[in-house]
Every structure is written in structure tokens, then in C-alpha cells.
Design an enzyme around this catalytic site. Structure first.
Site, PDB file in Angstrom:
ATOM      1  N   MET A  28      -0.072   0.954   5.119  1.00  0.00           N
ATOM      2  CA  MET A  28      -0.822   1.223   6.334  1.00  0.00           C
ATOM      3  C   MET A  28      -1.934   0.195   6.493  1.00  0.00           C
ATOM      4  O   MET A  28      -2.538  -0.236   5.518  1.00  0.00           O
ATOM      5  CB  MET A  28      -1.435   2.632   6.277  1.00  0.00           C
ATOM      6  N   ASP A  36      -4.444  -5.052   5.846  1.00  0.00           N
ATOM      7  CA  ASP A  36      -4.955  -5.800   4.705  1.00  0.00           C
ATOM      8  C   ASP A  36      -3.970  -6.879   4.266  1.00  0.00           C
ATOM      9  O   ASP A  36      -2.806  -6.591   3.989  1.00  0.00           O
ATOM     10  CB  ASP A  36      -5.228  -4.844   3.545  1.00  0.00           C
ATOM     11  N   HIS A  62      -2.600  -1.079  -3.363  1.00  0.00           N
ATOM     12  CA  HIS A  62      -3.758  -0.218  -3.177  1.00  0.00           C
ATOM     13  C   HIS A  62      -3.632   1.017  -4.062  1.00  0.00           C
ATOM     14  O   HIS A  62      -2.728   1.835  -3.883  1.00  0.00           O
ATOM     15  CB  HIS A  62      -3.874   0.223  -1.716  1.00  0.00           C
ATOM     16  N   SER A  88       0.852  -1.188   0.000  1.00  0.00           N
ATOM     17  CA  SER A  88       0.000   0.000   0.000  1.00  0.00           C
ATOM     18  C   SER A  88       0.890   1.240   0.000  1.00  0.00           C
ATOM     19  O   SER A  88       1.730   1.369  -0.892  1.00  0.00           O
ATOM     20  CB  SER A  88      -0.955  -0.026   1.196  1.00  0.00           C
ATOM     21  N   THR A  89       0.778   2.109   0.995  1.00  0.00           N
ATOM     22  CA  THR A  89       1.530   3.368   1.010  1.00  0.00           C
ATOM     23  C   THR A  89       3.032   3.117   0.895  1.00  0.00           C
ATOM     24  O   THR A  89       3.600   2.373   1.685  1.00  0.00           O
ATOM     25  CB  THR A  89       1.244   4.141   2.304  1.00  0.00           C
TER      26      THR A  89
END
Length: 364
Positions: A295, A298, A202, A176-177
Site C-alpha cells: 500500500m 514508498d 515494511h 509492504s502489505t
């Protein structure tokens, strides 16, 4: 507790006003200044010392990329890019992430006022994450096609071919991030006949096409957005399209991609949980799991399911993460076999695949 101090940089007075309003409604953050161009922003940052800034990608006097490049060389700080939902906007955003921007939000081309308000929760969530992110000084320009990865201590060298070892193995990556650059650092180190690689990062609709194209220009393997029903092949990496779920399935003797418009999982679409659960079910011991910076949680539970089904899993360590959320939760779930710095994961992965021998014929 001190509030998160935000400076908004955008040439649109309406966008500046809306972002300031969204930020100031939060009890834990404050918009301490707005600037209509990078030159004004430079002075404001020097005087106000914000924790994070929002930055439009297209700005007068100095474009957003040039300003970001100077900022990350001279005064590295968390930056949240505000992008437009256009092909050019997506390409610029990918470059901004290479330069060190933590994340981005996509503002609508029409209905800006209502659109930004609808994105309010996403904007403030990403600002909170960005304010805590580990940012690094930009020491070299982002790479041109074929030049390897930016920020690596050494340029990746050509890895030895796998040969038939890659036939049924599949590498599964979730992030993600900060993940766009982390994924690149791994993929540029993979040989042309690498096992198939399936990836969930993401990302919203409209940006994964540019992301895949950028990676394809840098890597020895072929990189593309996953398409529903296509065969998963060695030497290829498949990225979950933004706004859709992506999983892997079996059709006869082949692995195939399933791309579908199903509900969000863990608030995400695409979700790492969806991909990793399918890997546990379909791939079993033929899977290798990789959890990268991001973050939240998930994919952590599903990665443990992968391990229980026989996969071997790598998790990025805290020191090399932009955000140590998803990797931390995967470790806590007992999903990790090895926790490694980002730049060591590809080499460890390739050596393990070679030492493990041929594929395991996994019956469903």
C-alpha cells in the site's frame, strides 16, 4: 458509502473492547461483533458476513493458525492478525501470513490499554487496506523447510548457476502489505550463487528475525537480517531490520550494508525509498530493482532514480498483488521496464542477468 464491517476475535475481553472502541470511532467502519474464541467466531462470520476480521494468534478451543487455515480454505476473507511481541508470536505471525492473512499488528505485552490506543491509527489503516485486499483460497499447506513455496503453480526447480556474472550485480527488492509471501516466491527460485539481494519489507521491530530465519530455511541462498557494516555478498539476501533504515554503500571495491536509526521516510522505518535511493547512487547500472505488492507510494520516486541511473526494473502486476499500491505508483512514476505476474519475476530476472554479461564497473 457503506461502512467496512469488522468482527473482532480475541480471548481477552479488554482487547475486544478496546479494538471495538477504536473501530467504532471511525466514520467509515463498524465493529459488528466480537468473539472470544474461533468457534464463536465461525458462527458470527456465517451470520454477519463481515468485510474483514481481526484474529488473535493464540486462542482457546482452537488456535488462531488452525482457525485461519480452515477459514482460508472454506471461506477466504481478509484477516488482520493481532500478534504478541514475542519470538513465538513472531513465528506464528509469519505462518499466518503464509496461510493468507493480509497483515498484522503487534500488541504490547504490558500496558495493553494504552498501547493499543497508541496503535489506533495503524490498526484502522491496516483494516482499510485489508478490506480491499485480494485474498486467495488456501489450496495447500504452507511448506516445510526446503520444500519450496506455497501457492505456486509448480514447485521451483533448481536454477542454473550464475558463475562470475553475480559478482557485482545487486538485486534490490521493496514491498509492504502481502510482501512476505511475494518475497519468498522470488527468493526460493534463486540459485545458490545468485547476485546479492537487498530487501526492505515494511515490518515492525521483533518480526524480521523470524521472517529472515523462515526464508533461510526455504532458500538455496543464505538469508539474514542486515547488520551495519557487513559486506554485501553474492549468494546472500539481506533484510532491513524492523524499526531501522537500511541502505547500501561502497567501501573500497566492496558493497556494504548501512543500518541506522534515522527518522521515518514516507512514514516508514524501514523505508523502500531509503534503500532504492542508495542503489541509484551506489549501484547504478549494476542494480536490478523489484517492486512488489504493498500500500502507498514508498520507493516509487527512488525506483525512477534507479532507472535513470541505469538499473533494470521489474514491477509486480495488479492481478498477482495483494495490494496494488506501491507497484501502481512505481509504474506511474515511469520506473518500470517490465510489469509481470509475481511467479514470472524470478525467471525473467535471472535470464536478464545471464544475458547482460559481466558487471559494470560503476564509478561514484
Amino acid at each position: 458509502m457503506s461502512k467496512i464491517k469488522v468482527v473482532v476475535v480475541d480471548d481477552s475481553a479488554l482487547v475486544r473492547s478496546l479494538l471495538a472502541e477504536i473501530i467504532n470511532r471511525q466514520p467509515d467502519m463498524a465493529c459488528i461483533g466480537t468473539a472470544n474464541d474461533p468457534l464463536a467466531a465461525r458462527e458470527m462470520i456465517r451470520e454477519l458476513n463481515p468485510d474483514v476480521i481481526t484474529l488473535d494468534v493464540e486462542m482457546p478451543k482452537m488456535d488462531g493458525l488452525e482457525f485461519l487455515s480452515r477459514l482460508m480454505k472454506l471461506r477466504p476473507m481478509p484477516v488482520l492478525m493481532v500478534s504478541t511481541l514475542t519470538e513465538r508470536g513472531a513465528e506464528i505471525t509469519m505462518r499466518a501470513l503464509e496461510m493468507g492473512a493480509v497483515d498484522f499488528v503487534a500488541k504490547p505485552r504490558i500496558g495493553v490499554s494504552s498501547g493499543l490506543r497508541e496503535l489506533g491509527d495503524e490498526i484502522v489503516d491496516k483494516l482499510r487496506i485489508a478490506a480491499k485486499a485480494q485474498v486467495r483460497r488456501l489450496t495447500a499447506p504452507p511448506p516445510s523447510a526446503g520444500s519450496g513455496s506455497a501457492g505456486a503453480t509448480t514447485a521451483p526447480t533448481a536454477a542454473k548457476p550464475f558463475g562470475r556474472l553475480s559478482t557485482e550485480k545487486v538485486i534490490c527488492i521493496g514491498s509492504s502489505t502481502g510482501g512476505t509471501e511475494a518475497i519468498k516466491e522470488i527468493l526460493v527460485r534463486m540459485p545458490a550463487d545468485s547476485p546479492a539481494i537487498v530487501i526492505t519489507q515494511h515490518m515492525p521491530p521483533g518480526f524480521t528475525t523470524s521472517f529472515a530465519a523462515r526464508l533461510d530455511s526455504l532458500c538455496r541462498i543464505s538469508v539474514s537480517e542486515a547488520r551495519d557494516g557487513e559486506r554485501i555478498l553474492p549468494g546472500h539476501a539481506y533484510i532491513a531490520p524492523g524499526g531501522l533504515q537500511f541502505r547500501i554503500d561502497r567501501s573500497g571495491a566492496n558493497y556494504v550494508a548501512v543500518v541506522e536509526d534515522t527518522p521515518p521516510v514516507n512514514r516508514h522505518k524501514p523505508s523502500v525509498e531509503v534503500l532504492f535511493k542508495s542503489a541509484a547512487k551506489v549501484l547504478g547500472p549494476n542494480a536490478y530493482g523489484v517492486m512488489l505488492t504493498g500500500m502507498g507510494a514508498d520507493g516509487a520516486t527512488a525506483m525512477k532514480e534507479m532507472r535513470d541511473a541505469g538499473s533494470y526494473n521489474y514491477v509486480q502486476d495488479e492481478a498477482s498483488c495483494v495490494v496494488f499500491g506501491m507497484p501502481k505508483m512505481a509504474i506511474q512514476a515511469g520506473a518500470a521496464h517490465e510489469v509481470l505476474p509475481l511467479l514470472q519475476i524470478a525467471d525473467a530476472l535471472t535470464e536478464r542477468i545471464r544475458s547482460s554479461g559481466g558487471a559494470v564497473r560503476h564509478r561514484i
